[in-house]
Design a protein around this motif. Structure first.
Motif, PDB file in Angstrom:
ATOM      1  N   ALA A   1       2.471  -4.121  -8.551  1.00 16.14           N
ATOM      2  CA  ALA A   1       2.172  -4.389  -7.196  1.00 16.14           C
ATOM      3  C   ALA A   1       3.039  -5.619  -6.955  1.00 16.14           C
ATOM      4  O   ALA A   1       3.328  -5.959  -6.045  1.00 16.14           O
ATOM      5  CB  ALA A   1       0.660  -4.562  -6.952  1.00 16.14           C
ATOM      6  N   SER A   2       3.148  -6.579  -7.954  1.00 14.80           N
ATOM      7  CA  SER A   2       3.990  -7.660  -7.734  1.00 14.80           C
ATOM      8  C   SER A   2       5.161  -7.475  -7.522  1.00 14.80           C
ATOM      9  O   SER A   2       5.988  -8.372  -6.651  1.00 14.80           O
ATOM     10  CB  SER A   2       3.484  -8.721  -8.982  1.00 14.80           C
ATOM     11  OG  SER A   2       3.955  -8.040 -10.270  1.00 14.80           O
TER      12      SER A   2
ATOM     13  N   ILE B   1       0.797  -1.170   0.107  1.00 14.33           N
ATOM     14  CA  ILE B   1      -0.137  -0.110  -0.005  1.00 14.33           C
ATOM     15  C   ILE B   1       0.995   1.295   0.018  1.00 14.33           C
ATOM     16  O   ILE B   1       0.543   2.352  -0.806  1.00 14.33           O
ATOM     17  CB  ILE B   1      -1.074   0.093   1.260  1.00 14.33           C
ATOM     18  CG1 ILE B   1      -2.050  -1.007   1.037  1.00 14.33           C
ATOM     19  CG2 ILE B   1      -1.772   1.320   1.377  1.00 14.33           C
ATOM     20  CD1 ILE B   1      -2.959  -1.210   2.388  1.00 14.33           C
TER      21      ILE B   1
ATOM     22  N   ALA C   1       5.545  -6.444  -4.026  1.00 14.58           N
ATOM     23  CA  ALA C   1       5.275  -7.388  -2.897  1.00 14.58           C
ATOM     24  C   ALA C   1       6.499  -8.329  -2.817  1.00 14.58           C
ATOM     25  O   ALA C   1       6.754  -8.878  -1.706  1.00 14.58           O
ATOM     26  CB  ALA C   1       3.928  -8.379  -3.533  1.00 14.58           C
TER      27      ALA C   1
ATOM     28  N   LEU D   1      -6.877  -6.976 -16.683  1.00 18.59           N
ATOM     29  CA  LEU D   1      -5.858  -6.837 -15.853  1.00 18.59           C
ATOM     30  C   LEU D   1      -5.104  -8.156 -15.697  1.00 18.59           C
ATOM     31  O   LEU D   1      -5.672  -9.114 -16.013  1.00 18.59           O
ATOM     32  CB  LEU D   1      -6.228  -6.301 -14.293  1.00 18.59           C
ATOM     33  CG  LEU D   1      -7.005  -5.230 -14.410  1.00 18.59           C
ATOM     34  CD1 LEU D   1      -7.194  -4.840 -12.797  1.00 18.59           C
ATOM     35  CD2 LEU D   1      -6.194  -3.894 -15.202  1.00 18.59           C
ATOM     36  N   ASP D   2      -3.935  -8.160 -15.223  1.00 20.17           N
ATOM     37  CA  ASP D   2      -2.942  -9.558 -14.891  1.00 20.17           C
ATOM     38  C   ASP D   2      -3.591  -9.915 -13.545  1.00 20.17           C
ATOM     39  O   ASP D   2      -4.326  -9.113 -12.783  1.00 20.17           O
ATOM     40  CB  ASP D   2      -1.515  -9.125 -14.956  1.00 20.17           C
ATOM     41  CG  ASP D   2      -1.058  -8.384 -14.007  1.00 20.17           C
ATOM     42  OD1 ASP D   2      -1.559  -8.192 -12.976  1.00 20.17           O
ATOM     43  OD2 ASP D   2       0.014  -7.859 -14.311  1.00 20.17           O
TER      44      ASP D   2
ATOM     45  N   VAL E   1      -4.759   9.056 -10.896  1.00 20.22           N
ATOM     46  CA  VAL E   1      -6.047   9.354 -10.755  1.00 20.22           C
ATOM     47  C   VAL E   1      -6.418  10.588 -11.111  1.00 20.22           C
ATOM     48  O   VAL E   1      -7.308  11.175 -11.525  1.00 20.22           O
ATOM     49  CB  VAL E   1      -6.811   8.715  -9.470  1.00 20.22           C
ATOM     50  CG1 VAL E   1      -8.106   9.451  -9.175  1.00 20.22           C
ATOM     51  CG2 VAL E   1      -6.962   7.370  -9.387  1.00 20.22           C
TER      52      VAL E   1
ATOM     53  N   PRO F   1      -4.574   4.321 -13.473  1.00 22.52           N
ATOM     54  CA  PRO F   1      -3.511   3.874 -12.323  1.00 22.52           C
ATOM     55  C   PRO F   1      -2.529   2.883 -12.999  1.00 22.52           C
ATOM     56  O   PRO F   1      -2.901   1.856 -13.285  1.00 22.52           O
ATOM     57  CB  PRO F   1      -4.351   3.523 -10.993  1.00 22.52           C
ATOM     58  CG  PRO F   1      -5.805   4.034 -11.245  1.00 22.52           C
ATOM     59  CD  PRO F   1      -5.913   4.160 -12.614  1.00 22.52           C
TER      60      PRO F   1
ATOM     61  N   PHE G   1      -2.171 -10.071 -10.707  1.00 22.24           N
ATOM     62  CA  PHE G   1      -1.972  -9.133  -9.317  1.00 22.24           C
ATOM     63  C   PHE G   1      -2.598  -7.676  -9.407  1.00 22.24           C
ATOM     64  O   PHE G   1      -3.156  -7.632  -8.414  1.00 22.24           O
ATOM     65  CB  PHE G   1      -0.348  -8.739  -9.481  1.00 22.24           C
ATOM     66  CG  PHE G   1       0.238  -8.872  -8.131  1.00 22.24           C
ATOM     67  CD1 PHE G   1       0.572 -10.204  -7.653  1.00 22.24           C
ATOM     68  CD2 PHE G   1       0.181  -8.120  -7.272  1.00 22.24           C
ATOM     69  CE1 PHE G   1       1.138 -10.452  -6.505  1.00 22.24           C
ATOM     70  CE2 PHE G   1       0.529  -8.356  -5.956  1.00 22.24           C
ATOM     71  CZ  PHE G   1       1.063  -9.511  -5.413  1.00 22.24           C
TER      72      PHE G   1
ATOM     73  N   VAL H   1      -0.959   0.775 -11.262  1.00 19.55           N
ATOM     74  CA  VAL H   1      -1.065  -0.405 -10.374  1.00 19.55           C
ATOM     75  C   VAL H   1      -1.997  -1.358 -11.255  1.00 19.55           C
ATOM     76  O   VAL H   1      -2.064  -2.664 -10.907  1.00 19.55           O
ATOM     77  CB  VAL H   1      -1.422  -0.038  -9.070  1.00 19.55           C
ATOM     78  CG1 VAL H   1      -2.826   0.402  -9.044  1.00 19.55           C
ATOM     79  CG2 VAL H   1      -1.209  -1.534  -8.316  1.00 19.55           C
ATOM     80  N   LEU H   2      -3.018  -0.666 -12.165  1.00 18.46           N
ATOM     81  CA  LEU H   2      -4.056  -1.670 -12.627  1.00 18.46           C
ATOM     82  C   LEU H   2      -3.702  -1.884 -14.138  1.00 18.46           C
ATOM     83  O   LEU H   2      -4.427  -2.478 -14.727  1.00 18.46           O
ATOM     84  CB  LEU H   2      -5.597  -0.883 -12.586  1.00 18.46           C
ATOM     85  CG  LEU H   2      -5.808  -0.830 -10.969  1.00 18.46           C
ATOM     86  CD1 LEU H   2      -7.237  -0.046 -11.030  1.00 18.46           C
ATOM     87  CD2 LEU H   2      -5.802  -2.047 -10.482  1.00 18.46           C
ATOM     88  N   ARG H   3      -2.684  -1.394 -14.603  1.00 20.72           N
ATOM     89  CA  ARG H   3      -2.312  -1.638 -16.040  1.00 20.72           C
ATOM     90  C   ARG H   3      -1.794  -3.100 -16.051  1.00 20.72           C
ATOM     91  O   ARG H   3      -1.091  -3.656 -14.912  1.00 20.72           O
ATOM     92  CB  ARG H   3      -1.423  -0.629 -16.701  1.00 20.72           C
ATOM     93  CG  ARG H   3      -2.126   0.687 -16.906  1.00 20.72           C
ATOM     94  CD  ARG H   3      -0.814   1.460 -17.401  1.00 20.72           C
ATOM     95  NE  ARG H   3      -1.162   3.047 -16.913  1.00 20.72           N
ATOM     96  CZ  ARG H   3      -0.091   4.017 -16.860  1.00 20.72           C
ATOM     97  NH1 ARG H   3       0.969   3.660 -17.452  1.00 20.72           N
ATOM     98  NH2 ARG H   3      -0.504   5.059 -16.311  1.00 20.72           N
ATOM     99  N   ALA H   4      -1.768  -3.628 -17.187  1.00 18.89           N
ATOM    100  CA  ALA H   4      -1.303  -5.088 -17.114  1.00 18.89           C
ATOM    101  C   ALA H   4       0.237  -5.058 -17.348  1.00 18.89           C
ATOM    102  O   ALA H   4       0.762  -5.594 -18.380  1.00 18.89           O
ATOM    103  CB  ALA H   4      -2.041  -6.103 -18.281  1.00 18.89           C
ATOM    104  N   GLU H   5       0.771  -4.592 -16.180  1.00 20.86           N
ATOM    105  CA  GLU H   5       2.409  -4.565 -16.142  1.00 20.86           C
ATOM    106  C   GLU H   5       2.936  -5.133 -14.911  1.00 20.86           C
ATOM    107  O   GLU H   5       1.897  -5.073 -13.887  1.00 20.86           O
ATOM    108  CB  GLU H   5       2.877  -3.132 -16.324  1.00 20.86           C
ATOM    109  CG  GLU H   5       2.668  -2.783 -17.788  1.00 20.86           C
ATOM    110  CD  GLU H   5       2.743  -1.314 -17.696  1.00 20.86           C
ATOM    111  OE1 GLU H   5       3.105  -0.508 -16.776  1.00 20.86           O
ATOM    112  OE2 GLU H   5       2.756  -0.559 -18.745  1.00 20.86           O
ATOM    113  N   ILE H   6       3.858  -5.706 -14.678  1.00 19.70           N
ATOM    114  CA  ILE H   6       4.432  -5.826 -13.120  1.00 19.70           C
ATOM    115  C   ILE H   6       4.560  -4.883 -12.456  1.00 19.70           C
ATOM    116  O   ILE H   6       5.149  -3.715 -12.842  1.00 19.70           O
ATOM    117  CB  ILE H   6       5.912  -6.746 -13.317  1.00 19.70           C
ATOM    118  CG1 ILE H   6       5.371  -8.121 -13.810  1.00 19.70           C
ATOM    119  CG2 ILE H   6       6.751  -6.943 -12.247  1.00 19.70           C
ATOM    120  CD1 ILE H   6       6.649  -8.906 -14.206  1.00 19.70           C
TER     121      ILE H   6
ATOM    122  N   MET I   1      -0.755   5.783  -7.577  1.00 19.07           N
ATOM    123  CA  MET I   1      -2.261   5.641  -7.548  1.00 19.07           C
ATOM    124  C   MET I   1      -2.874   6.784  -7.602  1.00 19.07           C
ATOM    125  O   MET I   1      -3.520   7.317  -8.673  1.00 19.07           O
ATOM    126  CB  MET I   1      -2.811   4.509  -6.641  1.00 19.07           C
ATOM    127  CG  MET I   1      -4.231   4.075  -6.851  1.00 19.07           C
ATOM    128  SD  MET I   1      -4.713   3.181  -5.602  1.00 19.07           S
ATOM    129  CE  MET I   1      -4.118   1.626  -5.961  1.00 19.07           C
TER     130      MET I   1
ATOM    131  N   LEU J   1       2.840 -10.512 -16.541  1.00 20.22           N
ATOM    132  CA  LEU J   1       2.106 -11.782 -15.847  1.00 20.22           C
ATOM    133  C   LEU J   1       0.782 -12.226 -16.679  1.00 20.22           C
ATOM    134  O   LEU J   1       0.224 -11.398 -17.582  1.00 20.22           O
ATOM    135  CB  LEU J   1       1.569 -11.277 -14.432  1.00 20.22           C
ATOM    136  CG  LEU J   1       2.593 -11.028 -13.367  1.00 20.22           C
ATOM    137  CD1 LEU J   1       2.175 -10.492 -12.283  1.00 20.22           C
ATOM    138  CD2 LEU J   1       3.581 -12.350 -13.119  1.00 20.22           C
TER     139      LEU J   1
END
Lengths: 206, 206, 206
Positions: free
Chosen positions: B157-158, B131, B161, C34-35, B142, B148, C37, B150-155, B138, B202
């Motif tokens: 948040a992973s 977070i 983590a 999305l992916d 916005v 954002p 994650f 974090v919601l695109r299909a890219e690595i 994020m 991913l």
């Protein structure tokens, strides 16, 4: 302490800020064709968001507008009023942003005063004042899918910051809080409405 | 306790995170044609948002970047610097997202450490780390009307983590916090920049 | 006190709310391509946001879903489950908004109960209930770049408010909290699904 006159005046000024921000949010709701409940939600969120963020950040929990019901009830009333009588405001050139300018001025000034009262340094008190002032309009714009006014190339956060600095100057000179709050709010409102109607602006990056 | 070396180093690392996130927000502001004050606002919000959310959630109120003025002042400085010298960063391929990657790594790692220090379980400490890391980007996206990152299909948040898990592993092995924090931040930054420049990704839902 | 039956039931109901909101967020993630994650992030944020805002506002810090790991772990599980088995939900007419309606009902009712337990007045407890209910869907929609469902011209916040009023009525009549919570959640869910599938609506401003 909540019974002496200056505190009561500051509380009353804060309620003016709640009311004008609620009108700003409700007018946006009318223009976005929301139903009456959506208008009330947008009025309440616009009115209380900046103050809630301010209170959480300075540790005044529960926040003022949660601890008692006056702010939310006033914002609900403003939403219902605008739903029925929005034609009264439709004649204005920028109804959403004009009421927003009034809320910006009030919350920037009262937010600075409250942050000082909670022991923050003058610099951070001004930062909190700006956050209190710009928060409501920011969330109104994000929720209704528009670019937040604070990020448009218009005088906005800068007007709030100058109002906050005036409040700090009044505090440093030990002027009565009520007078410096009103002066700061008026300065912000004046600068912002000049930017809105006379198209004043600041330099952009090339 | 705030005088021993590791804590000072962690504080210094955190300020690096503030600075790079502020540059990321300011560069977005430049590209969105904001005026200088809009750029400063976006720089400050991007820089402090993740840490403020982290601090409110773990009960560290007032949050670090409100309690003292260093973070906000550094972010304001970064905004002004980028306004005048953004050409220096314009040559980079993804200036906003490269600095974002550095901030993501730093805040994910330091956020995990801080949550552990406040007594959270390892799982929740990693959640708080993620977070802290993703929050700034994020809110920057916005506010500037973009999907954002974090919601695109890219690595993204992973990567944060995995950095948090490395910090947890270092903590479980009783390694010095400074080393495991730097290792976690570096891992996140490496994975994220690989995704950015080498298009690692991913699986998506079909 | 956490061992007597009603409290356990309320806790269980709350977990149902977490699960259905997480499914709602994850389904939106699937539809936005999305992916895995990104889907998990959207599931978790949608599931915990309303409750976290509620807890911060009433001063229950750290918030329930941060203090223990059950809520976040359940939301992660829901995200992974939807990633692999979303075809199961794809047949539904409005999968995102149907699960959202269930979460809206549960959180509006339990949010009102929790706010009452923290000593808020009935009016403000209902306001907190509405905030808890609409928060998750609001952040899901803003993050995925859609107009928040609470601001579309459909019965939504109004359904939540009526559910909250039913909870308040049950409390005033000293009915058992579990029964009035279930009744409030069911009323909200019924009204909202009628609006969704039968196109019930409220008047708009002209």
């Amino acid at each position: 302490m909540h019974t002496d006159a200056p505190v009561l005046f500051l509380h009353a000024i804060n309620l003016i800020g709640i009311f004008v921000f609620a009108v700003s949010g409700a007018m946006r709701g009318v223009r976005s064709q929301l139903d009456i409940f959506g208008i009330i939600v947008l009025a309440v969120v616009t009115a209380v968001f900046g103050g809630i963020v301010r209170d959480v950040l300075i540790g005044a929990i529960p926040p003022e507008s949660i601890a008692d019901w006056h702010s939310v009830a006033l914002a609900v009333f403003a939403g219902v009023f605008v739903f029925f009588f929005h034609r009264f405001f439709d004649r204005l050139q920028h109804p959403v942003l004009l009421f927003d300018a009034a809320g910006l001025g009030v919350f920037a000034a009262t937010g600075t005063q409250k942050a000082l009262a909670f022991g923050l340094s003058p610099f951070m008190a001004a930062v909190l004042g700006v956050i209190s002032g710009v928060g409501g309009g920011m969330v109104r714009d994000v929720l209704s899918g528009q670019v937040p006014v604070v990020l448009r190339a218009e005088i906005y956060a800068s007007a709030a910051a100058l109002g906050c600095v005036l409040v700090l100057a009044g505090d440093a000179l030990r002027l009565p809080p009520l007078e410096s709050t009103l002066a700061g709010a008026a300065l912000t409102f004046f600068l912002r409405t000049m930017a809105l109607y006379r198209h004043w602006s600041l330099p952009r990056a090339r």
